[in-house]
Design a protein around this motif. Structure first.
Motif, mmCIF file in Angstrom:
data_model
loop_
_atom_site.group_PDB
_atom_site.id
_atom_site.type_symbol
_atom_site.label_atom_id
_atom_site.label_comp_id
_atom_site.label_asym_id
_atom_site.label_seq_id
_atom_site.Cartn_x
_atom_site.Cartn_y
_atom_site.Cartn_z
ATOM 1 N N LEU A 1 0.830 -1.210 0.000
ATOM 2 C CA LEU A 1 0.000 0.000 0.000
ATOM 3 C C LEU A 1 0.862 1.257 0.000
ATOM 4 N N ASN A 2 1.941 1.243 0.802
ATOM 5 C CA ASN A 2 2.809 2.421 0.898
ATOM 6 C C ASN A 2 3.551 2.678 -0.403
ATOM 7 N N ARG A 3 3.965 1.615 -1.081
ATOM 8 C CA ARG A 3 4.645 1.792 -2.370
ATOM 9 C C ARG A 3 3.709 2.405 -3.402
ATOM 10 N N VAL A 4 2.469 1.912 -3.447
ATOM 11 C CA VAL A 4 1.486 2.446 -4.405
ATOM 12 C C VAL A 4 1.215 3.913 -4.094
ATOM 13 N N LYS A 5 1.125 4.227 -2.816
ATOM 14 C CA LYS A 5 0.864 5.612 -2.399
ATOM 15 C C LYS A 5 2.047 6.519 -2.761
ATOM 16 N N SER A 6 3.248 6.084 -2.472
ATOM 17 C CA SER A 6 4.421 6.944 -2.685
ATOM 18 C C SER A 6 4.782 7.057 -4.166
ATOM 19 N N GLU A 7 4.631 5.966 -4.916
ATOM 20 C CA GLU A 7 5.044 5.978 -6.322
ATOM 21 C C GLU A 7 3.958 6.480 -7.265
ATOM 22 N N LEU A 8 2.698 6.272 -6.897
ATOM 23 C CA LEU A 8 1.601 6.590 -7.833
ATOM 24 C C LEU A 8 0.579 7.567 -7.255
ATOM 25 N N SER A 9 0.708 7.889 -5.980
ATOM 26 C CA SER A 9 -0.258 8.774 -5.299
ATOM 27 C C SER A 9 -1.681 8.219 -5.395
ATOM 28 N N ILE A 10 -1.810 6.895 -5.286
ATOM 29 C CA ILE A 10 -3.115 6.237 -5.267
ATOM 30 C C ILE A 10 -3.334 5.644 -3.878
ATOM 31 N N ASP A 11 -4.425 6.012 -3.245
ATOM 32 C CA ASP A 11 -4.807 5.419 -1.965
ATOM 33 C C ASP A 11 -5.677 4.189 -2.229
ATOM 34 N N ILE A 12 -5.298 3.074 -1.639
ATOM 35 C CA ILE A 12 -6.050 1.831 -1.824
ATOM 36 C C ILE A 12 -6.835 1.521 -0.558
ATOM 37 N N ARG A 13 -8.101 1.286 -0.721
ATOM 38 C CA ARG A 13 -8.939 0.853 0.394
ATOM 39 C C ARG A 13 -8.988 -0.674 0.391
ATOM 40 N N VAL A 14 -8.515 -1.298 1.450
ATOM 41 C CA VAL A 14 -8.550 -2.755 1.562
ATOM 42 C C VAL A 14 -9.892 -3.149 2.176
ATOM 43 N N LEU A 15 -10.681 -3.867 1.391
ATOM 44 C CA LEU A 15 -12.021 -4.241 1.844
ATOM 45 C C LEU A 15 -11.957 -5.444 2.783
ATOM 46 N N THR A 16 -12.796 -5.440 3.785
ATOM 47 C CA THR A 16 -12.993 -6.645 4.591
ATOM 48 C C THR A 16 -13.808 -7.634 3.762
ATOM 49 N N GLY A 17 -13.844 -8.873 4.205
ATOM 50 C CA GLY A 17 -14.663 -9.865 3.501
ATOM 51 C C GLY A 17 -16.130 -9.476 3.489
ATOM 52 N N THR A 18 -16.597 -8.910 4.595
ATOM 53 C CA THR A 18 -18.004 -8.472 4.683
ATOM 54 C C THR A 18 -18.276 -7.346 3.699
ATOM 55 N N GLU A 19 -17.335 -6.412 3.564
ATOM 56 C CA GLU A 19 -17.513 -5.300 2.618
ATOM 57 C C GLU A 19 -17.483 -5.795 1.177
ATOM 58 N N GLU A 20 -16.603 -6.730 0.892
ATOM 59 C CA GLU A 20 -16.530 -7.279 -0.466
ATOM 60 C C GLU A 20 -17.856 -7.955 -0.847
ATOM 61 N N ALA A 21 -18.398 -8.730 0.086
ATOM 62 C CA ALA A 21 -19.683 -9.390 -0.174
ATOM 63 C C ALA A 21 -20.799 -8.365 -0.374
ATOM 64 N N TYR A 22 -20.768 -7.302 0.418
ATOM 65 C CA TYR A 22 -21.784 -6.263 0.278
ATOM 66 C C TYR A 22 -21.729 -5.612 -1.100
ATOM 67 N N TYR A 23 -20.539 -5.278 -1.585
ATOM 68 C CA TYR A 23 -20.444 -4.619 -2.891
ATOM 69 C C TYR A 23 -20.832 -5.567 -4.030
ATOM 70 N N ASP A 24 -20.554 -6.868 -3.871
ATOM 71 C CA ASP A 24 -21.063 -7.854 -4.840
ATOM 72 C C ASP A 24 -22.592 -7.805 -4.877
ATOM 73 N N TYR A 25 -23.186 -7.833 -3.694
ATOM 74 C CA TYR A 25 -24.656 -7.759 -3.587
ATOM 75 C C TYR A 25 -25.177 -6.474 -4.210
ATOM 76 N N PHE A 26 -24.543 -5.337 -3.903
ATOM 77 C CA PHE A 26 -25.050 -4.046 -4.353
ATOM 78 C C PHE A 26 -24.923 -3.910 -5.879
ATOM 79 N N GLY A 27 -23.888 -4.518 -6.447
ATOM 80 C CA GLY A 27 -23.762 -4.508 -7.899
ATOM 81 C C GLY A 27 -24.826 -5.343 -8.563
ATOM 82 N N ALA A 28 -25.109 -6.516 -7.999
ATOM 83 C CA ALA A 28 -26.101 -7.417 -8.605
ATOM 84 C C ALA A 28 -27.526 -6.914 -8.396
#
Length: 500
Positions: free
Chosen positions: A94-121
């Protein structure tokens, strides 16, 4: 108007979509790309993500960022799932991506990943109850939906990559390896208490493995429509595909039409997850979803809340109209008149289905072809309806709506029944013919595009149907135009049409 990039850093692939979002919150995808980086491969408990794969991921993300910059996006939303989620060296990545590309990555929990699958469908398909499964590279999400609400979910720490490695499934599967993986999966399914509640519902599949199953099935059946979203397959035919492929090694799978070459080595392991689940719960039909985590993330961003759409089709139709810059007043008025005619003439229309969604789609989108050319715009509209992503419809409903729109101006459009014989029957064409006449009458009753005809009422007699119009001003022009349909109306309904 603004543009955003959404990046999904999965365990197998990294994907980007660039979306244009307008002031009215209509949106459209304007670019999409994916790269198979396989962050979840070669992971170790001590280190986590393999350093060379981190380098490949950062190279890919740099390219994706360049695409976003070149397309003048206003921002990038990046999320990561299971491989990054469980990696001991997560922060290093995460720190390399932030420092080299200025992109912040949000790491989803398993519960959040399942929720976004549901919300997309749930915001792109019309269903009430279902079991959603998303088979990823290093995790699989199961989501039980009841009355359109997420009732239970779980993220299981296995997917296409780690199952393939664990059971050596790059090679052809034999009885020993098949029994081992099925016993492993079944024991995990048995430990999920709520899974026993899942009965007599479709299974909605998300992810590359599911899409590949859909492509293989379409090749096998010569299915005439390219769209995979909401493609439906009997589960016994899913098991047939699995049985035909499990005995092949990775090099043999690469030769199969419809199966992605970059997924051929991990396909059997991933399909085992689905097939074992189908057999464990005795589910009968698989629905392929083209929408998943990224779409769920996008919907939440646009809606600014976690409430699913009440009417998926209505939102999708309006999104198309707004993107095509079609004034919504006229199609809304045509839909109101057509719906009224259908309700009042229902005794003589006499069709065996509820055509509400089909008819609404045809009425609301019947003029979109004008953006190509006014001349023969009904044919252009028909093509656009048949080939656009219209959420909330089955493929058959979408095709029937496109045919109704094609017949909007005159009854000259020739339908290729041979090409679509697996989807459309002679009875369906009879329904199309009847509904298209209602649309043609209503379209002509708003010929001036000004809502002059406020309402209609119908009187059915032995030999005639009389449509009475309630108009703001003299309706002579609209009535004359609508009476052009009189001969078609009489031929179809065996009654003379009178409009006063």
């Amino acid at each position: 108007m603004k543009k955003i990039g959404i990046i999904d850093i999965g365990s197998n692939s990294i994907r980007l979509i660039i979306v244009q979002i307008n002031k009215d919150n209509s949106f459209r995808v304007i670019d999409e790309i994916k790269e198979s980086v396989r962050l979840g491969k070669d992971m170790t408990p001590e280190v986590g993500l393999n350093p060379s794969r981190i380098d490949n991921a950062i190279y890919t993300l740099a390219f994706f960022k360049k695409l976003c910059v070149m397309q003048n996006t206003n921002g990038i939303l990046a999320v990561a799932t299971e491989a990054v989620r469980r990696a001991p060296n997560q922060m290093e990545f995460l720190n390399r991506v932030k420092s080299e590309l200025s992109i912040d990555i949000r790491v989803l929990t398993g519960t959040e990943e399942a929720y976004y699958d549901y919300f997309g469908a749930i915001n792109s398909m019309d269903f009430s109850d279902a079991l959603i499964v998303d088979i990823g590279g290093s995790s699989s999400e199961l989501i039980f939906v009841e009355n359109r609400k997420l009732k239970h979910s779980i993220s299981l720490p296995f997917g296409a990559i780690n199952l393939t490695e664990k059971f050596s499934l790059q090679k052809a599967m034999n009885n020993k390896s098949e029994n081992a993986i099925k016993e492993f999966l079944t024991s995990l399914y048995k430990d999920i208490p709520w899974l026993k509640e899942v009965k007599n519902v479709p299974i909605i599949g998300i992810g590359g493995t599911i899409r590949n199953i859909g492509k293989l099935h379409k090749k096998k059946t010569n299915y005439p429509i390219d769209n995979l979203h909401n493609y439906r397959i009997p589960t016994n035919e899913v098991i047939d595909i699995y049985d035909q492929i499990k005995g092949k090694d990775a090099s043999q799978r690469k030769k199969l039409k419809g199966l992605s070459k970059e997924r051929s080595d991990i396909f059997v392991g991933a399909t085992s997850v689905l097939v074992t689940l189908i057999e464990y719960l005795d589910l009968k039909e698989l629905h392929v979803s083209g929408s998943g985590l990224r779409d769920g993330y996008l919907y939440e961003y646009i809606f600014k809340n976690k409430k699913p759409l009440i009417d998926v089709l209505d939102f999708s139709i309006k999104n198309n109209l707004l993107n095509y810059e079609i004034d919504i007043v006229h199609p809304n008025h045509v839909w109101m008149l057509t719906k009224t005619l259908y309700n009042e003439l229902n005794p003589i229309i006499n069709i065996p289905i509820n055509p509400y969604k089909i008819l609404k789609t045809a009425c609301m989108l019947h003029d979109i072809g004008i953006i190509i050319s006014y001349f023969d715009h009904n044919k252009h509209s028909s093509y656009m309806i048949a080939n656009s992503k219209i959420n909330g419809l089955t493929h058959k409903e979408q095709l029937m709506a496109s045919y109704i729109a094609a017949l909007d101006r005159k009854n000259e459009f020739k339908i290729n029944l041979k090409l679509y014989q697996h989807l459309i029957t002679e009875q369906d064409l009879d329904i199309v013919d009847k509904l298209s006449i209602l649309l043609r009458i209503s379209e002509n009753l708003d010929r001036c595009l000004n809502g002059n005809i406020k309402m209609v009422s119908c009187n059915i007699e032995l030999d005639t149907v009389t449509i009475t119009v309630d108009a703001v001003a003299d309706p002579l022009l609209e009535i004359t135009a609508a009476l052009d349909c009189a001969s078609s109306f009489e031929k179809t309904f065996n009654k003379k049409l009178i409009i006063i």
